[in-house]
Design a protein around this motif. Structure first.
Motif, PDB file in Angstrom:
ATOM      1  N   UNK A  41      57.119 -18.354  26.554  1.00 26.35           N
ATOM      2  CA  UNK A  41      56.820 -17.877  25.339  1.00 26.35           C
ATOM      3  C   UNK A  41      56.299 -16.476  25.705  1.00 26.35           C
ATOM      4  N   UNK A  42      56.867 -15.226  25.386  1.00 25.76           N
ATOM      5  CA  UNK A  42      56.375 -14.122  25.854  1.00 25.76           C
ATOM      6  C   UNK A  42      56.389 -14.075  27.344  1.00 25.76           C
ATOM      7  N   UNK A  43      55.218 -14.025  28.184  1.00 24.59           N
ATOM      8  CA  UNK A  43      55.344 -13.934  29.783  1.00 24.59           C
ATOM      9  C   UNK A  43      54.161 -15.124  30.166  1.00 24.59           C
ATOM     10  N   UNK A  44      53.988 -16.397  29.305  1.00 25.32           N
ATOM     11  CA  UNK A  44      53.252 -17.252  29.800  1.00 25.32           C
ATOM     12  C   UNK A  44      53.781 -17.777  31.088  1.00 25.32           C
ATOM     13  N   UNK A  45      52.974 -18.304  32.043  1.00 26.33           N
ATOM     14  CA  UNK A  45      53.382 -18.917  33.518  1.00 26.33           C
ATOM     15  C   UNK A  45      53.839 -17.825  34.312  1.00 26.33           C
ATOM     16  N   UNK A  67      50.870 -22.191  32.964  1.00 18.90           N
ATOM     17  CA  UNK A  67      50.766 -21.468  31.739  1.00 18.90           C
ATOM     18  C   UNK A  67      49.416 -21.698  31.186  1.00 18.90           C
ATOM     19  N   UNK A  68      48.795 -23.009  31.536  1.00 15.95           N
ATOM     20  CA  UNK A  68      47.825 -23.536  30.587  1.00 15.95           C
ATOM     21  C   UNK A  68      46.360 -23.195  31.585  1.00 15.95           C
ATOM     22  N   UNK A  95      53.522 -27.795  27.140  1.00 17.76           N
ATOM     23  CA  UNK A  95      53.949 -29.107  26.434  1.00 17.76           C
ATOM     24  C   UNK A  95      53.943 -28.902  25.012  1.00 17.76           C
ATOM     25  N   UNK A  96      52.901 -28.272  24.411  1.00 17.62           N
ATOM     26  CA  UNK A  96      52.905 -27.981  23.061  1.00 17.62           C
ATOM     27  C   UNK A  96      54.081 -27.202  22.369  1.00 17.62           C
TER      28      UNK A  96
END
Lengths: 59, 178
Positions: free
Chosen positions: B72-76, A12-13, A56-57
């Protein structure tokens, strides 16, 4: 999570591809393990068959 | 109580989702909660995946046979989904109503109840292609404050509504403007 889910997950980052390390696998899915970003090395745990892709945050 | 119990908004989303879903749809439900909506789409489309930020919600949704991701939402996620569902937290809670638990996270939409909806609209493009449809639940309490942002980027159609005592709920269908 089913192994096929890995295809649609990314860090995700940095959006990097993930390496999968399986610690426990049932008949149909991975129950425990981790996903590690090939680019930025951040780790995402899989627990009770659920990958946690929160950066992580936000955990 | 750890997970938001299915309510009128969940029922409205389910009702419109059942009308909208097609056999070849790959569905993402953001904020899947208990899995009340998505679990009823299993078998009616190609695939369903749910996300939720709450650890309790993803567990409960998974127990209904859904593939889930905690995020969170669609992260990742790096897939383009053809149908995206979201029944967002849309209330503006007063300070005295806040207690910091996971239920609060499921209903608290910040100022005017629209902060999470705006965050969703900012991020959802990443998991959409030109043909993807979004179904978003909104309340009449949000509508004076929210329409500017989505109207600039999406084609919007009201496909369902439910009148309640103190508010009206809307189901909006959004597509990217071409």
């Amino acid at each position: 999570m089913k192994r096929s889910l890995l295809d649609i997950l990314a860090c995700p980052i940095c959006k990097g591809d993930l390496d999968l390390i399986v610690e426990e696998e049932g008949d149909e899915e991975i129950l425990a393990g981790k996903l590690i970003c090939k680019k930025c090395s951040v780790e995402y745990l899989i627990e009770e068959g659920i990958p946690n892709m929160l950066p992580p945050e936000l955990r | 109580m750890l997970v938001y119990p299915p309510s009128e908004d969940s029922e409205l989303l389910l009702e419109v989702a059942l009308k909208e879903v097609r056999e070849d749809d790959e569905v993402l439900e953001v904020g899947v909660g208990s899995g009340f909506v998505s679990s009823r789409l299993i078998g009616k489309c190609k695939s369903v995946i749910g996300t939720d930020i709450s650890p309790f919600a993803v567990k409960e949704a998974k127990s209904k046979g859904l593939e889930v991701v905690r995020t969170d939402i669609a992260r990742g996620l790096r897939k383009k989904f053809s149908l995206i569902l979201f029944n967002p937290p849309y209330l503006q809670l007063e300070d005295f109503e806040k207690c910091g638990d996971w239920i609060e996270k499921a209903i608290d939409g910040g100022k005017y109840g629209i902060e999470i909806i705006l965050k969703f609209l900012e991020q959802v493009g990443e998991v959409m292609d030109d043909e993807s449809r979004i179904i978003l639940i909104l309340s009449s309490t949000n509508s004076p404050h929210i329409m500017e942002k989505p109207e600039s980027e999406f084609l919007i159609e009201v496909i369902g509504r439910k009148k309640m005592f103190f508010e009206e709920l809307f189901a909006l269908k959004l597509k990217k403007k071409k």
